[in-house]
Design a protein around this motif. Structure first.
Motif, mmCIF file in Angstrom:
data_model
loop_
_atom_site.group_PDB
_atom_site.id
_atom_site.type_symbol
_atom_site.label_atom_id
_atom_site.label_comp_id
_atom_site.label_asym_id
_atom_site.label_seq_id
_atom_site.Cartn_x
_atom_site.Cartn_y
_atom_site.Cartn_z
ATOM 1 N N GLN A 1 -0.092 8.941 1.796
ATOM 2 C CA GLN A 1 -0.867 10.060 1.279
ATOM 3 C C GLN A 1 -0.385 11.377 1.876
ATOM 4 O O GLN A 1 -0.308 12.393 1.182
ATOM 5 C CB GLN A 1 -2.355 9.839 1.599
ATOM 6 N N ARG A 2 -0.042 11.338 3.172
ATOM 7 C CA ARG A 2 0.495 12.550 3.811
ATOM 8 C C ARG A 2 1.795 12.995 3.152
ATOM 9 O O ARG A 2 2.027 14.188 2.929
ATOM 10 C CB ARG A 2 0.749 12.278 5.299
ATOM 11 N N LEU A 3 2.662 12.016 2.842
ATOM 12 C CA LEU A 3 3.932 12.345 2.209
ATOM 13 C C LEU A 3 3.699 12.940 0.826
ATOM 14 O O LEU A 3 4.351 13.935 0.447
ATOM 15 C CB LEU A 3 4.790 11.075 2.105
ATOM 16 N N PRO B 1 -2.755 -1.890 6.909
ATOM 17 C CA PRO B 1 -2.589 -1.336 5.552
ATOM 18 C C PRO B 1 -3.137 0.081 5.412
ATOM 19 O O PRO B 1 -2.532 0.917 4.743
ATOM 20 C CB PRO B 1 -3.357 -2.319 4.671
ATOM 21 N N GLU B 2 -4.292 0.345 6.074
ATOM 22 C CA GLU B 2 -4.877 1.672 5.931
ATOM 23 C C GLU B 2 -4.012 2.746 6.598
ATOM 24 O O GLU B 2 -3.958 3.904 6.157
ATOM 25 C CB GLU B 2 -6.305 1.705 6.481
ATOM 26 N N VAL B 3 -3.307 2.375 7.690
ATOM 27 C CA VAL B 3 -2.412 3.319 8.363
ATOM 28 C C VAL B 3 -1.228 3.657 7.463
ATOM 29 O O VAL B 3 -0.832 4.817 7.310
ATOM 30 C CB VAL B 3 -1.930 2.740 9.712
ATOM 31 N N VAL B 4 -0.650 2.611 6.845
ATOM 32 C CA VAL B 4 0.479 2.823 5.930
ATOM 33 C C VAL B 4 0.044 3.698 4.757
ATOM 34 O O VAL B 4 0.748 4.634 4.365
ATOM 35 C CB VAL B 4 1.008 1.462 5.419
ATOM 36 N N VAL C 1 6.137 -0.797 7.750
ATOM 37 C CA VAL C 1 5.384 -1.107 6.536
ATOM 38 C C VAL C 1 4.781 -2.503 6.587
ATOM 39 O O VAL C 1 3.657 -2.738 6.132
ATOM 40 C CB VAL C 1 6.280 -0.948 5.292
ATOM 41 N N SER C 2 5.493 -3.459 7.187
ATOM 42 C CA SER C 2 5.017 -4.843 7.195
ATOM 43 C C SER C 2 4.046 -5.132 8.325
ATOM 44 O O SER C 2 3.184 -5.994 8.200
ATOM 45 C CB SER C 2 6.211 -5.808 7.284
ATOM 46 N N LYS C 3 4.164 -4.408 9.456
ATOM 47 C CA LYS C 3 3.360 -4.746 10.628
ATOM 48 C C LYS C 3 2.166 -3.817 10.861
ATOM 49 O O LYS C 3 1.184 -4.218 11.492
ATOM 50 C CB LYS C 3 4.250 -4.747 11.879
#
Length: 867
Positions: free
Chosen positions: A861-863, A853-856, A848-850
């Motif tokens: 959204q998938r979840l 942001p768009e990947v997180v 989450v930190s590394k």
């Protein structure tokens, strides 16, 4: 127009229809203002394309949007005037003809001004109508009998009148100031005609030795070392501690040996480079202003031809400015005064016309004072002019808040020559609308006109009123159609043209030039990149017209796009638009075929409440769409209006209503005819061709039918025929059919295989019984049994809940239920496993930190979707 009521051809052939229909419209005079004179008139001016131009997609978008507005207002009965025109395009046109002369081994100076202008007029008369013909191919319904050219006598008189009025008020003045100069076009440019491009360059750090012999230096940083030959000072910020003890001292200018002062000025950015700025008042706008404040002399070392002047010294005089940059850098290095050179990414000004690097130079030019911007600012703030979309109002106001005096003179021979005459006897000068024969001060005949011409944007800035007859007294067009109703154009010329029209229009007439400004975006390719011939990303509108048809191109350009937003044009979008035109055509062929006999069609024109629920549903949907489309058009949401029409015609009318076994012939005719009128502003050719064929099959209503759909009334609905019961009942029927179709697709049941089904009606038995035929036909169900609640029985198959109905479908022997259960179980396991994987990933603080942001966010959204 069609001459018989024969069946429409099997396929729509745009090429065989469009030019024939357009000529018919023109011959009938439909493009000229008509309508109800008691209604408010509607007027637009066409943004005048360059006389050198050929149609590009930006022109096509503008023409499509403007034509849709004009056709809508014309069908509403408003007196409608759309004024076409062309711009003389001073720099571009002169450049074209100069290149032509160069290919003949001569130039304009050998010709002389008068013969050169004659040569340009010959070129314009031969090639200047090209873009007009191309606009006609797009179906533009502008009044070609009123076409204007910026150099026509009327607009030319408006230009001179405006100049003289502003000159006499002291708002136009001549002064020597630093301006943008294009060495290739050999003319001054306004600030707006300079495009700034980010590019890689170098930042040169140069030591300037103090003149006190102490051996100390002041290091300056510059991207243009060649201009240092014209330095007359070094400036530092008064609060910069590094240089406080050096302010007032002299440094020795490297190479030149001239002593120049160190001055303190608050314009200096302490963080840039070394914090010390070389000041070259003759070659930089900021330096010029510093020079004026600090009383520094001006030395011009770069000439109007882009070469170094004699003031640069014997070694560099006559050398190209970029060659001089290399040579000066080498000499500084030899002298040990080049401290370092860094890579530097910066913005460089280029001529908008020819892309040459612009040179800031001191020049004697004509300027328009920025004080006329005040009323233009207030017009938008006070709501006299509405800008659509509204976000561009702030952009417009920001520009006016920071506006500078406008350099309006150009060193060209083609254009509106500045109407100022100089007297060689008394040295006076004066401005005049008409060519004077003698000096207005001393009466001497020894007078000569200023050689420069006005910036092209000056004349086009008068376009909304100069095209309507201003300043002539008693102009009927001006009295009727000014102010214009709307100005539709691209957001990229908000300052070039829109702001200047508002300023000059209010100055000349005391009124705003238009009530609304409707801005569209740029046309991009499928990847979101700007169209460019040089990069191979280019679509020729006329090629697209040949391939897809005009209606398809227009619809693809303008559907689903909000005002001010850029749009992407792709082959897929063009194909979709052409498919829509074909869908309309094929549906119309079916309807026309069903109407061969005129029996039972007397009420087609004015249906009140049809007998069957599907008829009541479709006319209710038609009225709802009619209201929404008119509302969207009034708000300039043309893309939204078209999308609603697309959805209604394709889905509701063609894919649903026309497949209802008992759809009524009167209703078919009524809905199709109104749909064609709703669509006409956006797809003029296919709708006219169908409408002519359709109405030949229908009994004329009281008052008759218009000879063309173009002047038929646009559909309006004061009392929508809303039938809530019919709408909810038809909705249940459609949901039932969709549910069965989805099941068939999921289970891969062949389309031609019929399935048995029992529908538990749950209070809707009459509806289901009456609609058994359409459900059976469209869902491929046979036999279909209707039962009461709980009477469907136990089945080995699937039950579909379509509130309030339950559809029970036995599938034994049709689908391997064991294998299907295993397949669904496997899919469920995969979903659960993926949900657990994503949850574990999001529970990991390092991820989450590394992670970006768009990947997180994608994983979150998938979840959410999995849940």
């Amino acid at each position: 127009m069609a001459d018989t009521a024969a069946q429409l051809p099997r396929a729509y052939q745009a090429a065989s229809v469009e030019q024939r229909i357009y000529q018919t419209w023109w011959d009938a005079g439909y493009f000229q203002p008509g309508g109800d004179r008691s209604r408010s008139p509607f007027c637009m001016v066409m943004p005048p394309p360059n006389v050198t131009g050929e149609l590009h997609l930006g022109h096509a978008l503008t023409a499509s949007l403007q034509d849709a507005l004009a056709r809508w207002h014309r069908m509403l009965g408003d007196p409608t005037l759309w004024v076409p025109g062309k711009d003389h395009a001073g720099i571009a046109t002169q450049w074209v003809v100069e290149r032509m002369l160069a290919s003949e081994g001569t130039d304009r100076h050998a010709f002389g001004r008068e013969r050169f202008e004659e040569r340009i007029w010959e070129w314009v008369s031969q090639y200047g109508d090209t873009i007009d013909e191309q606009h006609r191919r797009l179906g533009t319904s502008c009044d070609w009998s009123r076409i204007r050219f910026t150099l026509d006598p009327g607009p030319a008189r408006a230009v001179r009148t405006t100049f003289v009025n502003l000159f006499n008020k002291g708002l136009i003045y001549r002064h020597e100031r630093i301006i943008n100069w294009c060495p290739r076009c050999a003319t001054a440019l306004s600030d707006l005609e300079v495009d700034y491009e980010e590019q890689d360059g170098k930042l040169y750090h140069i030591r300037y030795p103090l003149a006190d012999g102490s051996g100390r230096n002041v290091t300056v940083a510059t991207t243009r070392p060649e201009s240092m030959l014209g330095d007359t000072g070094v400036a530092v910020h008064p609060d910069d501690e590094r240089y406080r003890d050096k302010v007032g001292a002299m440094v020795e200018l490297p190479i030149v040996g001239r002593q120049i002062p160190i001055v303190a000025d608050e314009a200096i950015e302490m963080e840039f480079g070394t914090g010390a700025l070389k000041v070259t008042p003759g070659h930089d706008v900021v330096d010029f202003e510093i020079g004026e404040r600090q009383d520094l002399p001006i030395i011009t070392v770069i000439g109007f031809d882009g070469c170094m002047t004699n003031a640069a010294g014997e070694k560099y005089g006559g050398m190209d400015r970029f060659a001089a940059r290399r040579e000066v850098t080498a000499e500084l290095e030899t002298l040990g005064l080049l401290e370092k050179v860094e890579d530097y990414h910066h913005s460089v000004g280029h001529c908008q016309r020819c892309n040459e690097v612009v040179e800031p130079l001191i020049s004697l030019q004509w300027f328009l004072n920025d004080s006329i911007a005040g009323r233009a600012y207030a017009a938008v703030v006070d709501g006299e002019i509405k800008i659509v979309p509204q976000r561009f109002a702030r952009v417009y106001l920001n520009w006016l808040e920071n506006i500078r005096d406008w350099c309006i003179s150009r060193q060209l021979w083609w254009g509106h020559r500045i109407p100022v005459w100089y007297c060689s006897d008394c040295s006076d000068h004066s401005a005049s609308v008409d060519d004077p024969e003698v000096c207005s001060s001393c009466g001497s005949p020894n007078i000569s006109q200023d050689n420069d011409v006005l910036d092209t944007w000056f004349s086009s800035g008068l376009w909304p009123h100069s095209t309507l007859g201003w300043p002539d007294e008693g102009s009927e067009d001006f009295e009727t159609f000014y102010p214009n109703s709307v100005l539709e154009t691209g957001y990229d010329i908000l300052f070039f043209w829109v702001a200047r029209m508002i300023m000059l229009g209010m100055e000349n007439t005391g009124e705003v030039p238009f009530r609304a400004v409707y801005l569209h975006g740029m046309v991009l390719d499928a990847e979101g990149q700007k169209m460019s011939k040089t990069r191979g990303k280019h679509m020729d509108p006329l090629d697209l017209v040949e391939q897809y048809g005009t209606d398809a191109l227009r619809f693809a350009l303008t559907t689903g796009t909000a005002p001010g937003n850029n749009l992407r044009l792709s082959d897929d979008k063009l194909e979709s638009a052409r498919n829509f035109a074909n869908k309309i055509w094929n549906a119309s062929r079916y309807v026309c075929g069903a109407l061969e006999s005129r029996d039972d069609l007397a009420g087609w024109h004015d249906l009140d409440q049809p007998e069957h629920r599907e008829d009541r549903w479709i006319v209710g949907r038609l009225d709802a769409v009619t209201v929404a489309v008119n509302e969207s058009l009034s708000l300039f949401e043309l893309g939204e209006a078209q999308q609603m029409l697309y959805d209604f015609v394709w889905n509701d009318f063609c894919d649903w209503y026309m497949k209802w076994p008992r759809c009524g012939r009167e209703t078919l005719a009524h809905v199709l005819e109104r749909s064609l009128r709703l669509l006409h502003p956006f797809m003029p050719f296919v709708t006219e061709e169908i409408w002519q064929n359709l109405t030949m099959r229908l009994p004329a209503p009281e008052g008759g039918l218009s000879p063309s759909i173009m002047i038929a009334p646009y559909p309006l609905t004061e009392n929508p025929r809303i039938a809530p019961d019919a709408e909810s009942e038809v909705d249940v029927v459609m949901q039932t059919i969709r549910a069965v179709r989805n099941l068939r697709a999921q289970l891969r049941i062949p389309a031609g295989q019929h399935l048995a089904a029992t529908i538990e009606s749950n209070g809707m038995r009459l509806v289901v019984e009456e609609e058994k035929a359409v459900i059976g036909a469209l869902a491929r169900i046979d036999p279909l049994r209707v039962a009461e609640t709980g009477e469907g029985g136990m089945i080995l198959g699937v039950s579909l809940v379509v509130n309030p109905l339950v559809v029970r479908m036995p599938l034994e022997g049709i689908v391997d239920l064991t294998a299907e259960g295993q397949r669904l179980g496997g899919e469920l396991d995969a979903v659960i496993n993926n949900e657990q994987r994503v949850q574990k990933l999001l529970d990991n603080p390092n991820f989450v930190s590394k992670a970006r942001p768009e990947v997180v966010e994608n994983e979150r959204q998938r979840l959410q979707n999995a849940g």
